[in-house]
Design an enzyme around this catalytic site. Sequence first.
Site, PDB file in Angstrom:
ATOM      1  N   ASP A  36      15.577   6.615   2.465  1.00 17.05           N
ATOM      2  CA  ASP A  36      15.490   7.660   2.303  1.00 17.05           C
ATOM      3  C   ASP A  36      14.332   7.972   1.140  1.00 17.05           C
ATOM      4  OD1 ASP A  36      19.013   7.140   0.379  1.00 17.05           O
ATOM      5  OD2 ASP A  36      17.229   6.099   0.117  1.00 17.05           O
ATOM      6  N   LYS A  56      18.555  11.744   1.029  1.00 16.68           N
ATOM      7  CA  LYS A  56      19.267  12.274  -0.558  1.00 16.68           C
ATOM      8  C   LYS A  56      17.921  11.974  -1.626  1.00 16.68           C
ATOM      9  CE  LYS A  56      21.658   9.247  -0.670  1.00 16.68           C
ATOM     10  NZ  LYS A  56      23.404   8.450  -1.685  1.00 16.68           N
ATOM     11  N   MET A 170      16.998   8.481 -13.196  1.00 17.97           N
ATOM     12  CA  MET A 170      17.367   9.275 -12.327  1.00 17.97           C
ATOM     13  C   MET A 170      17.938  10.472 -13.483  1.00 17.97           C
ATOM     14  SD  MET A 170      19.704   8.184  -9.087  1.00 17.97           S
ATOM     15  CE  MET A 170      20.539   7.289 -10.725  1.00 17.97           C
TER      16      MET A 170
END
Length: 501
Positions: A36, A56, A170
Amino acid sequence: MAIGKVYLVGAGPGDPELLTIKGRKRLMEADVVLFDRLLDSRMLDGVKGELIDVGKNAGRHKLKQEEINQLLIEKAKEGKIVVRLKGGDPYLFGRGGEEAIACRDWGIPFEVVPGVTSAIAAPELAGIPVTHRKVASALTIVTGHEEPGKDSPLDWRAMAGLDGTLVVLMGVSRLEENTNRLIEAGKSPQTPAAMVEKGGWPDQRLISGTLGDIAERAKEENVQSPAILVVGDVVRLAEVLAPERIAILRPAGQQEESVDLAERYGFIPLSAPAIALERNPLPEDLLERIAAAECVAFTSANGVHIALGNKAISRALAAKKIVSIGPKTKQALNEYDIQSEMPESYSSEGLERMLKGRYKSILFLRSAQGSQYLSDGLREAGIVVDDIPLYGVVNSSDPRLDRLIERAGEVDIFAFTSSSTARNLLERARAMGREEQLREALARATVAAIGKPTAQELSRLGVAVDVIPENFTFEAMLAALVGRKRSSGNAASMAKDRMEL
């Protein structure tokens, strides 16, 4: 049927060369690879196993985590070697721990292959050491996108009171919210802060500011995920440690070698071919003109390869005195077992000194757009000069050039290796409606020209030149740029004084 095994492999921050040796080995052995958000598709080069994109991304999941866990288990129960390839390190906010527990619960053997985490790698690739003996002795790493409903949510007040460096992963979508929380909890809005976007990617960016304005600056610069926030005094070290980004405008065939050289000299290369080469029809009297010349000169490796790829030309040159302008040209001639003489300086004066009293005529085999700088000087010295244009230079139409023009403000150095690279860069920017922005970027950046003709053309185009190497080669240009940076002021000492190192 024998049960298989799951390997949780950290892919590192983006650069495929930062994948560990063990990680690469496990990829090559895998029957199945679940991946991913791969940072570079080259990471999967040579992989023979089944590839499954479980992709993802923030708010956009191809598979839910529970479905990924189940897929790992199913493939392993079929007796397969399964690699779960994850960006960074599997256990640092990578949900690797959840996948490991799922394997344990189902009795599936598993092994973790650690990866280089972007929490450390991305800042350092951008010139920010997350710790420094006299600046920061502690590092705190948190997620900027915390799972809702946790029993123990992040204590922003406690983090605001910590010394050292704070790295938030993130957190692009919640950047303003997170920085405001830190300020409200007592962290000074003047604390140095930076966003590192796409750390380890070719188009990595660093946007610096303070805790109080970094969210607005990131918005203005349209920072996109993946990007990390770095907060702390170490951010200031990027002023002296950040590698400069150099735009390489040479033809596509010369990019690989140029990129390697630029990296060796400590730059971040940006490949953006501004020109392409187009062979010209050879004149019918080519062989006669070669025979009439006492001396034949090549000014580029491109000309050498084009000429000596023609057997008739190669035979005609066998008995001639050959001159090579520059070491790369000489090296190309050596590949064809042709000896050549190289003037001490790549100028009409240098050629004249070499030819004077020995030869009365010279033939140039070179580009149709080749500068007349050498030819005119030799003619003035009474040497008969003939030119045969073996190839022409045309606009590259390369999408990498367009991307460079769109983000020209991020370029620290523009390296012009010919007059054509200068003309075509500005012409393409004009066609894209971005000439003004490019000129502003050129004015802010360092501009290097490989020789006097290129510098003169840039001057004609209204672009100031900062660096011209003594020897007109790309490597000499890089060396001159390094020397200029070293002598452009004691920036390192200034930074040290500012931070009281």
